[in-house]
Design an enzyme around this catalytic site. Structure first.
Site, PDB file in Angstrom:
ATOM      1  N   ASP A 180       0.887  -1.150   0.000  1.00 42.26           N
ATOM      2  CA  ASP A 180       0.000   0.000   0.000  1.00 42.26           C
ATOM      3  C   ASP A 180       0.941   1.219   0.000  1.00 42.26           C
ATOM      4  OD1 ASP A 180      -2.342   1.631   0.485  1.00 42.26           O
ATOM      5  OD2 ASP A 180      -1.645   1.793   2.552  1.00 42.26           O
ATOM      6  N   ASP A 213      -0.071   5.043   0.776  1.00 49.84           N
ATOM      7  CA  ASP A 213      -0.360   6.038   1.815  1.00 49.84           C
ATOM      8  C   ASP A 213      -0.308   5.398   3.200  1.00 49.84           C
ATOM      9  OD1 ASP A 213      -0.901   8.052  -0.108  1.00 49.84           O
ATOM     10  OD2 ASP A 213      -2.945   7.332  -0.360  1.00 49.84           O
TER      11      ASP A 213
HETATM   12  C1  BG6 Z   1      -5.892   5.819   0.231  1.00 53.77           C
HETATM   13  C2  BG6 Z   1      -5.810   6.724   1.438  1.00 53.77           C
HETATM   14  O1  BG6 Z   1      -4.628   5.326  -0.074  1.00 53.77           O
HETATM   15  O2  BG6 Z   1      -6.412   6.526  -0.891  1.00 53.77           O
HETATM   16  C3  BG6 Z   1      -7.165   7.343   1.720  1.00 53.77           C
HETATM   17  O3  BG6 Z   1      -5.379   5.978   2.570  1.00 53.77           O
HETATM   18  C4  BG6 Z   1      -7.671   8.044   0.464  1.00 53.77           C
HETATM   19  O4  BG6 Z   1      -7.057   8.250   2.794  1.00 53.77           O
HETATM   20  C5  BG6 Z   1      -7.709   7.081  -0.709  1.00 53.77           C
HETATM   21  O5  BG6 Z   1      -8.987   8.562   0.683  1.00 53.77           O
HETATM   22  C6  BG6 Z   1      -8.165   7.738  -2.021  1.00 53.77           C
HETATM   23  O6  BG6 Z   1      -7.218   8.690  -2.366  1.00 53.77           O
HETATM   24  P1  BG6 Z   1      -7.382   9.789  -3.503  1.00 53.77           P
HETATM   25  O7  BG6 Z   1      -5.995  10.375  -3.602  1.00 53.77           O
HETATM   26  O8  BG6 Z   1      -7.787   9.096  -4.764  1.00 53.77           O
HETATM   27  O9  BG6 Z   1      -8.392  10.777  -3.037  1.00 53.77           O
HETATM   28 MG    MG Z   2      -2.712   3.113   3.611  1.00 56.75          MG
END
Ligand code: BG6
Ligand code: MG
Length: 217
Positions: A9, A11
């Site tokens: 993963d 984030d």
């Molecule tokens: C995930 C994050 O990786 O991606 C979430 O942990 C986030 O917090 C999700 O909402 C979607 O991300 P994005 O950048 O497409 O808004």
């Molecule tokens: Mg994550």
């Protein structure tokens, strides 16, 4: 369990964007007169953009058009913060383990629910280290559904049971298990305790040690 690939993963695992997501959602919430705390933000970890908005709205009804506009607005705030990221924003131990996996000749992929994952990888300058990048722009269902991880297993041409998922979110560990993959959870046990192995972070840990641990299960 024989580990032949690592599915990371992004984030909260390789970089700490959850603070940037928090700042983006917080600004939107303030503009909309909604109370949104750091604690509220914890529930958004690993959750899709749309589901995050639903949680932030706490039952407040909005039209589809308003929802789209709010998600775009938050994403604009988030992207402005991502633009300031550099390779210095990799979490401790992240680069070391990704380089080790390359040296060991194992495969590795990024599996993120974020549509911004390619941009974050560019800022961190690590995109070329991965054999596959599966991100939130895929039409597949997001975590906790197994779809994104199954796409990665197909892209790497390896059965799910040989792919180890590295996750910081409960939804991510649930998605890994639903895909038939073992998981290494990063963070507190209250959050990722259902993973086969839980570590506070990647700092000070090697891929070799993790592979040995899973070989013993
Ligand atoms: C995930 C994050 O990786 O991606 C979430 O942990 C986030 O917090 C999700 O909402 C979607 O991300 P994005 O950048 O497409 O808004
Ligand atoms: Mg994550």
């Amino acid at each position: 369990m024989i580990i032949k690939a690592f599915l990371f993963d992004l984030d909260g695992v390789l970089t700490d964007t959850s603070e940037l997501h928090y700042l983006g959602w917080k600004r939107l919430a303030e503009e909309e007169g909604i109370l949104f705390t750091r604690e509220d933000n914890e529930a958004l970890r690993g959750v899709s953009r749309r589901e995050s908005l639903n949680l932030l709205l706490k039952g407040r009804q909005v039209t589809e058009e308003q929802a789209q506009e709010m998600m775009e607005r938050k994403n604009g705030y988030y992207i402005d913060l991502v633009r300031q990221m550099t390779s210095a924003d990799l979490l401790p131990g992240a680069l070391e383990i990704v380089e080790e996996i390359r040296r060991l000749g194992l495969k590795q992929a990024i599996v993120s629910s974020s549509k911004n994952a390619p941009m974050v990888l560019d800022q961190l300058q690590i995109g070329e280290m991965f054999d596959a990048i599966i991100d939130g722009s895929s039409p597949a269902r997001s975590k906790p559904w197994p779809d994104l991880f199954l796409l990665a297993s197909q892209a790497l041409d390896l059965p799910p049971e040989n792919c180890l998922v590295v996750e910081d979110a409960l939804a991510g560990v649930q998605a890994a298990h639903a895909a038939g993959m073992p998981a290494l959870g990063l963070g507190p046990r209250e959050r990722v305790g259902i993973a086969e192995l839980v570590l506070p972070s990647l700092e000070g840990h090697t891929a070799h040690e993790v592979i040995e641990y899973f070989a013993g299960l």
